[in-house]
Scaffold this active site. Sequence first.
Site, PDB file in Angstrom:
ATOM      1  N   HIS A   1       0.873  -1.184   0.000  1.00 45.72           N
ATOM      2  CA  HIS A   1       0.000   0.000   0.000  1.00 45.72           C
ATOM      3  C   HIS A   1       0.905   1.228   0.000  1.00 45.72           C
ATOM      4  O   HIS A   1       2.027   1.185   0.536  1.00 45.72           O
ATOM      5  CB  HIS A   1      -0.840  -0.050   1.278  1.00 45.72           C
ATOM      6  CG  HIS A   1      -1.923   0.977   1.382  1.00 45.72           C
ATOM      7  ND1 HIS A   1      -1.679   2.268   1.766  1.00 45.72           N
ATOM      8  CD2 HIS A   1      -3.258   0.889   1.176  1.00 45.72           C
ATOM      9  CE1 HIS A   1      -2.826   2.936   1.796  1.00 45.72           C
ATOM     10  NE2 HIS A   1      -3.800   2.124   1.436  1.00 45.72           N
TER      11      HIS A   1
ATOM     12  N   ASP B   1       3.049  -4.430   8.066  1.00 43.86           N
ATOM     13  CA  ASP B   1       1.820  -3.666   7.881  1.00 43.86           C
ATOM     14  C   ASP B   1       0.647  -4.644   8.042  1.00 43.86           C
ATOM     15  O   ASP B   1       0.382  -5.458   7.155  1.00 43.86           O
ATOM     16  CB  ASP B   1       1.842  -3.036   6.471  1.00 43.86           C
ATOM     17  CG  ASP B   1       0.518  -2.406   6.081  1.00 43.86           C
ATOM     18  OD1 ASP B   1      -0.476  -2.557   6.818  1.00 43.86           O
ATOM     19  OD2 ASP B   1       0.475  -1.765   5.013  1.00 43.86           O
TER      20      ASP B   1
ATOM     21  N   GLN C   1      -4.575  -5.141   6.817  1.00 44.75           N
ATOM     22  CA  GLN C   1      -5.580  -6.071   6.283  1.00 44.75           C
ATOM     23  C   GLN C   1      -5.593  -7.412   7.002  1.00 44.75           C
ATOM     24  O   GLN C   1      -6.549  -8.170   6.865  1.00 44.75           O
ATOM     25  CB  GLN C   1      -5.331  -6.323   4.780  1.00 44.75           C
ATOM     26  CG  GLN C   1      -5.527  -5.116   3.900  1.00 44.75           C
ATOM     27  CD  GLN C   1      -6.970  -4.622   3.845  1.00 44.75           C
ATOM     28  OE1 GLN C   1      -7.915  -5.359   4.121  1.00 44.75           O
ATOM     29  NE2 GLN C   1      -7.141  -3.359   3.510  1.00 44.75           N
TER      30      GLN C   1
ATOM     31  N   LYS D   1     -10.761  -1.030  10.156  1.00 41.31           N
ATOM     32  CA  LYS D   1     -10.885  -2.224   9.305  1.00 41.31           C
ATOM     33  C   LYS D   1     -11.270  -3.434  10.154  1.00 41.31           C
ATOM     34  O   LYS D   1     -11.445  -4.531   9.656  1.00 41.31           O
ATOM     35  CB  LYS D   1      -9.577  -2.479   8.572  1.00 41.31           C
ATOM     36  CG  LYS D   1      -9.256  -1.336   7.590  1.00 41.31           C
ATOM     37  CD  LYS D   1      -8.036  -1.626   6.776  1.00 41.31           C
ATOM     38  CE  LYS D   1      -7.469  -0.410   6.103  1.00 41.31           C
ATOM     39  NZ  LYS D   1      -8.192   0.013   4.910  1.00 41.31           N
TER      40      LYS D   1
ATOM     41  N   CYS E   1      -4.710   2.299  -3.803  1.00 44.49           N
ATOM     42  CA  CYS E   1      -3.504   2.861  -3.153  1.00 44.49           C
ATOM     43  C   CYS E   1      -2.325   1.906  -3.269  1.00 44.49           C
ATOM     44  O   CYS E   1      -1.523   1.776  -2.331  1.00 44.49           O
ATOM     45  CB  CYS E   1      -3.752   3.208  -1.690  1.00 44.49           C
ATOM     46  SG  CYS E   1      -4.959   4.498  -1.471  1.00 44.49           S
TER      47      CYS E   1
END
Length: 414
Positions: free
Chosen positions: A131, A208, A211, A234, A372
């Site tokens: 991202h 990261d 998600q 999220k 993104c």
Amino acid sequence: MIKTAGIQTKLDVTAIRQQFPILNREVKGKRLVYFDNAATAQKPQVVIDALVNYYTHYNANIHRGIHTLAEEATAAYEATRDTVREFINASSREEIIFTKGTTEGINLVAATWGRQNIKAGDEIIISTIEHHSNIVPWQVLCEEKKAILKVIPVNDDGELMIDEYKKLLGPKTKLVSVVHVSNALGTVNPVREMIELAHAAGAVVMVDGAQSTVHLDIDVQEMDCDFFAFSSHKLYGPTGVGVLYGKKALLESMPVFEGGGEMIKEVTFQGTIFNDLPYKYEAGTPNIADTIAFKAALDFVTATGKEKIRRHEDELLQYATDELEQIPGLRILGKAREKTSLVSFVVDKIHPQDLGILLDNRGIAVRTGHHCAQPCMIRYEIPGTVRASFAMYNTKEEIDELISGLKKAIKTLL
Ligand SMILES: Cc1ncc(COP(=O)(O)O)c(C=O)c1O
């Protein structure tokens, strides 16, 4: 219904849907089908209630007050930190820093650990499927420090090429920052193995988790990452809150991020003594209400059962993939063996945005565009995709609506 050891393992989706009031609304005269969960998930009533309850009954600034409201607000805010610690199995609450979201978490590490440790000629490794929030902060840092950004390539199925990653690692590698689950393709990266390889090369690793945290069990100790960032919104929680996990020794050794109230022990014009962890990195009045309500979201997910949720989402992914593959001219991007519940696709001769608009006319919310992740789109030589991403409240019937809506849209557009 699947049963193991007497425990009901099938998700009661009807009961779950009743807890998300937004799912009752209509869009363009049709019942909402919400498949944009990778962008942000909808919020259960308990999260909305937690926000209203805070503002109705105990709105106060935290940590500094001795009055009842301040004490109640502080206790609720700090309770979220304990719940987050447990949720990702960090070894101590001092390792849990509240941020605005994943983006701020990554920027914090770049601006503090990065500025302190990266020198000219050093190398930072990221991947092709990051991202933008895990690209730009490192680009800016590399520019400032005259360091070099290296990129792990990805194969046609959307899997990182681990042999190439091994070749990139070397004595100059200071940091590897990699996405756990790709928001554009759904690929689950083998972060455990990647971290081990990076550590063997002497590098620090940032993951990261924007998600992954909602779909996978996260155990930062087992994963052995040095930093891990994710966002509340999220994970069925409010926007404007996120978490940066960092190993205590690293967080202690790093310079401060923002200066101001809360992050200090003592200020004189001769100098400032900074606060202990985790407050050292939490300057100013934080996002109190949303952080408190984030606990309600985490408790909701835990009570529902992550394993049950995952099985349900895996079933939806498999079903959607099978159905989409039967549509002539449609190509799925991202066919990794390990995937979480999103499917990205393109249709020959049709712009993703046109499909998105026609689906919206049927009340179906999907995301279209580059997500993104422009370098990822460039790798596959496409301008963007249509992305349908699933959550615990989605159903096979909704996927049927998507498939039928898509077929009609394709007919209209071709
Ligand atoms: C993989 C990934 N990383 C980072 C982010 C940024 O998260 P946020 O906008 O909540 O900071 C996102 C958001 O979509 C994402 O999907």
